[in-house]
Design a protein around this motif. Structure first.
Motif, mmCIF file in Angstrom:
data_model
loop_
_atom_site.group_PDB
_atom_site.id
_atom_site.type_symbol
_atom_site.label_atom_id
_atom_site.label_comp_id
_atom_site.label_asym_id
_atom_site.label_seq_id
_atom_site.Cartn_x
_atom_site.Cartn_y
_atom_site.Cartn_z
ATOM 1 N N SER A 218 0.381 7.321 12.540
ATOM 2 C CA SER A 218 1.715 7.635 13.036
ATOM 3 C C SER A 218 2.037 6.889 14.318
ATOM 4 C CB SER A 218 1.825 9.149 13.268
ATOM 5 O OG SER A 218 3.089 9.488 13.786
ATOM 6 N N SER A 219 1.018 6.638 15.122
ATOM 7 C CA SER A 219 1.246 5.995 16.422
ATOM 8 C C SER A 219 1.363 4.477 16.342
ATOM 9 C CB SER A 219 0.103 6.348 17.383
ATOM 10 O OG SER A 219 -1.110 5.705 16.984
ATOM 11 N N THR A 220 1.063 3.884 15.197
ATOM 12 C CA THR A 220 0.995 2.414 15.129
ATOM 13 C C THR A 220 2.352 1.736 15.063
ATOM 14 O OG1 THR A 220 0.760 2.478 12.715
ATOM 15 C CG2 THR A 220 -1.264 2.455 14.026
ATOM 16 N N GLN A 221 3.367 2.420 14.541
ATOM 17 C CA GLN A 221 4.722 1.886 14.481
ATOM 18 C C GLN A 221 4.791 0.488 13.831
ATOM 19 O OE1 GLN A 221 7.833 3.539 15.721
ATOM 20 N NE2 GLN A 221 6.298 5.063 15.130
ATOM 21 N N PRO A 222 4.343 0.368 12.596
ATOM 22 C CA PRO A 222 4.382 -0.944 11.933
ATOM 23 C C PRO A 222 5.805 -1.355 11.560
ATOM 24 C CG PRO A 222 3.723 0.735 10.374
ATOM 25 C CD PRO A 222 3.766 1.403 11.728
ATOM 26 N N ASP A 223 6.000 -2.656 11.476
ATOM 27 C CA ASP A 223 7.270 -3.201 10.973
ATOM 28 C C ASP A 223 7.229 -3.369 9.456
ATOM 29 O OD1 ASP A 223 8.489 -3.591 13.556
ATOM 30 O OD2 ASP A 223 7.159 -5.302 13.832
ATOM 31 N N ALA A 224 6.023 -3.471 8.908
ATOM 32 C CA ALA A 224 5.866 -3.687 7.471
ATOM 33 C C ALA A 224 4.527 -3.099 7.029
ATOM 34 C CB ALA A 224 5.937 -5.174 7.137
ATOM 35 N N VAL A 225 4.442 -2.753 5.749
ATOM 36 C CA VAL A 225 3.231 -2.139 5.197
ATOM 37 C C VAL A 225 2.762 -2.934 3.984
ATOM 38 C CG1 VAL A 225 2.297 -0.087 4.045
ATOM 39 C CG2 VAL A 225 3.800 0.164 6.038
ATOM 40 N N LEU A 226 1.455 -3.184 3.928
ATOM 41 C CA LEU A 226 0.822 -3.759 2.741
ATOM 42 C C LEU A 226 0.068 -2.636 2.041
ATOM 43 C CD1 LEU A 226 -0.716 -7.064 4.170
ATOM 44 C CD2 LEU A 226 1.583 -6.698 3.237
ATOM 45 N N VAL A 227 0.231 -2.526 0.730
ATOM 46 C CA VAL A 227 -0.392 -1.454 -0.040
ATOM 47 C C VAL A 227 -1.286 -2.053 -1.123
ATOM 48 C CG1 VAL A 227 0.024 0.530 -1.527
ATOM 49 C CG2 VAL A 227 1.586 0.046 0.364
ATOM 50 N N SER A 228 -2.542 -1.643 -1.141
ATOM 51 C CA SER A 228 -3.465 -2.102 -2.183
ATOM 52 C C SER A 228 -3.016 -1.565 -3.535
ATOM 53 C CB SER A 228 -4.893 -1.627 -1.893
ATOM 54 O OG SER A 228 -5.358 -2.150 -0.671
ATOM 55 N N ASP A 229 -2.943 -2.460 -4.516
ATOM 56 C CA ASP A 229 -2.462 -2.101 -5.846
ATOM 57 C C ASP A 229 -3.573 -2.326 -6.857
ATOM 58 O OD1 ASP A 229 -1.047 -1.541 -8.099
ATOM 59 O OD2 ASP A 229 0.230 -3.324 -8.020
ATOM 60 N N TYR A 230 -4.054 -1.257 -7.454
ATOM 61 C CA TYR A 230 -5.133 -1.339 -8.440
ATOM 62 C C TYR A 230 -4.632 -1.397 -9.871
ATOM 63 C CZ TYR A 230 -8.287 -0.114 -4.642
ATOM 64 O OH TYR A 230 -8.996 -0.102 -3.449
ATOM 65 N N ALA A 231 -3.365 -1.116 -10.093
ATOM 66 C CA ALA A 231 -2.785 -1.128 -11.431
ATOM 67 C C ALA A 231 -3.626 -0.297 -12.398
ATOM 68 C CB ALA A 231 -2.628 -2.556 -11.931
ATOM 69 N N GLU A 232 -4.005 0.905 -11.966
ATOM 70 C CA GLU A 232 -4.832 1.792 -12.780
ATOM 71 C C GLU A 232 -6.083 1.074 -13.269
ATOM 72 O OE1 GLU A 232 -2.383 3.508 -15.779
ATOM 73 O OE2 GLU A 232 -1.066 4.496 -14.342
ATOM 74 N N LEU A 233 -6.748 0.430 -12.328
ATOM 75 C CA LEU A 233 -7.829 -0.507 -12.629
ATOM 76 C C LEU A 233 -8.939 0.090 -13.472
ATOM 77 C CD1 LEU A 233 -8.625 -3.405 -11.923
ATOM 78 C CD2 LEU A 233 -9.871 -2.514 -9.984
ATOM 79 N N THR B 243 2.593 6.801 3.121
ATOM 80 C CA THR B 243 2.430 6.168 4.437
ATOM 81 C C THR B 243 3.697 6.321 5.272
ATOM 82 O OG1 THR B 243 0.889 4.549 3.509
ATOM 83 C CG2 THR B 243 1.925 3.979 5.606
ATOM 84 N N PHE B 244 4.857 6.120 4.641
ATOM 85 C CA PHE B 244 6.120 6.256 5.369
ATOM 86 C C PHE B 244 6.334 7.686 5.848
ATOM 87 C CE2 PHE B 244 7.850 2.600 2.568
ATOM 88 C CZ PHE B 244 7.288 1.663 3.420
ATOM 89 N N ALA B 245 5.829 8.660 5.101
ATOM 90 C CA ALA B 245 5.963 10.059 5.513
ATOM 91 C C ALA B 245 5.154 10.332 6.773
ATOM 92 C CB ALA B 245 5.508 10.983 4.385
ATOM 93 N N ILE B 246 4.028 9.621 6.914
ATOM 94 C CA ILE B 246 3.192 9.794 8.108
ATOM 95 C C ILE B 246 3.792 9.035 9.292
ATOM 96 C CG2 ILE B 246 0.932 9.300 9.114
ATOM 97 C CD1 ILE B 246 -0.243 9.658 6.301
#
Length: 333
Positions: free
Chosen positions: A256-271, A286-289
């Motif tokens: 919550s304290s990091t205040q990012p401008d953008a988020v990268l999300v790992s995508d496993y595609a139901e690996l 992540t946006f909720a946090i």
């Protein structure tokens, strides 16, 4: 070693009845010299190019495919739900599947493959406690193991640099006797990396949070290792740079304290065939946090294939995608 034989030239009769001319054939080419490389503190010597290869998780297979070595791969693991690089799914489908998951199969199955080379991304693929064939057992069976990216231990995972990607390609090119292909691929990837640096190098870095989901604690990527390197190369700055870890758990308060401008999300595609949260759901958590962050306000996130966050050919391609996401106006021309 084959011996060279002297070939008699065709006799040419002359008016002077000269003795027939004799010429020697060029010496037969010498066998290729053995190739020796170092990997995970082990010295590996290859008298000839491997011809029956087993690969583990996706980056190992797709790196060999990028080098045009699909005909050398005898067996691979399963990651059929993953996003494939262009043209590689058809090759994947033609290779025998020896494990229903991304992990190498159990010891008996693995040793029965009669492999002469094994390529993977982590030493955990060779854990005896998990019923897997060890590196020593495979080596004794004539199947030396190569770990990509120098991910030989948790400590060495943190020491990864993008140069390790090129080192792997160079080593594999030597092992398989295709150095020209490896050099060409390295030049192409280095050109892509140089183009990104030229486009984003003078721009203000974008504050980036890289996450694998969770609502507290959050699985995220700290300031060491591959994902952190990719963020920096793409014109970003990791908001968790102060955490000297690669993949780790981070408290919701810290996120919550990091205040990012953008988020990268790992995508496993139901690996693994599991109900993995979709990238959009991970981003929403992540946006909720970090609800007051610029990233949350703009709902700005990019799904990054998990395969790109492991050492392999795809690393540089992912950097290009991340740079386009962070600095879209730098790629308008």
């Amino acid at each position: 070693m084959r011996r060279a034989f002297v070939l008699l030239a065709t006799l040419t009769l002359t008016a002077c009845s000269q003795a027939p001319a004799v010429r020697q054939a060029a010496p037969a080419p010498l066998a290729a010299a053995p190739v020796t490389i170092t990997n995970c503190g082990r010295t590996l010597t290859f008298d000839s190019a491997p011809a029956r290869v087993v690969t583990g998780y996706q980056p190992a297979l797709e790196t060999l495919l990028a080098l045009g070595l699909h005909d050398r791969i005898a067996g691979r693991t399963n990651f059929s739900e993953s996003a494939f690089l262009p043209g590689q799914k058809a090759l994947y489908d033609r290779i025998a599947e020896i494990s229903p998951t991304i992990m190498l199969p159990q010891k008996e199955v693995m040793l029965s493959q009669n492999a002469d080379f094994v390529l993977d991304n982590t030493m955990s693929s060779f854990d005896a406690a998990g019923g897997l064939a060890t590196v020593e057992e495979l080596n004794a069976a004539g199947a030396p193991v190569y770990i990509m990216g120098g991910w030989c231990s948790p400590e060495e995972t943190l020491q990864f640099t993008l140069d390790d990607t090129f080192t792997d390609l160079r080593n594999l090119g030597a092992i398989f006797r295709v150095p020209e292909r490896a050099d060409k691929l390295i030049r192409e990837l280095q050109a892509k990396l140089a183009d990104v640096r030229k486009r984003v190098g003078s721009r203000t870095p974008v504050k980036v949070l890289a996450t694998d989901g969770g609502d507290g604690p959050v699985n995220a990527y700290g300031g060491a290792g591959l994902t952190n390197q990719m963020i920096s190369a793409a014109g970003g700055v990791n908001v968790l740079a102060d955490i000297k870890a690669d993949y780790t758990e981070v408290s919701a308060e810290k996120i919550s304290s990091t205040q990012p401008d953008a988020v990268l999300v790992s995508d496993y595609a139901e690996l693994l065939g599991q109900e993995m949260p979709a990238a959009q759901a991970k981003a929403a958590a992540t946006f909720a946090i970090a609800k007051n962050s610029p990233a949350a306000q703009a709902e700005r996130f990019l799904a990054v294939p998990a395969a790109a966050q492991h050492p392999g050919y795809r690393n540089i391609l992912a950097i290009v995608d991340i740079a386009r996401f962070l600095h879209p106006d730098a790629f308008t021309q």
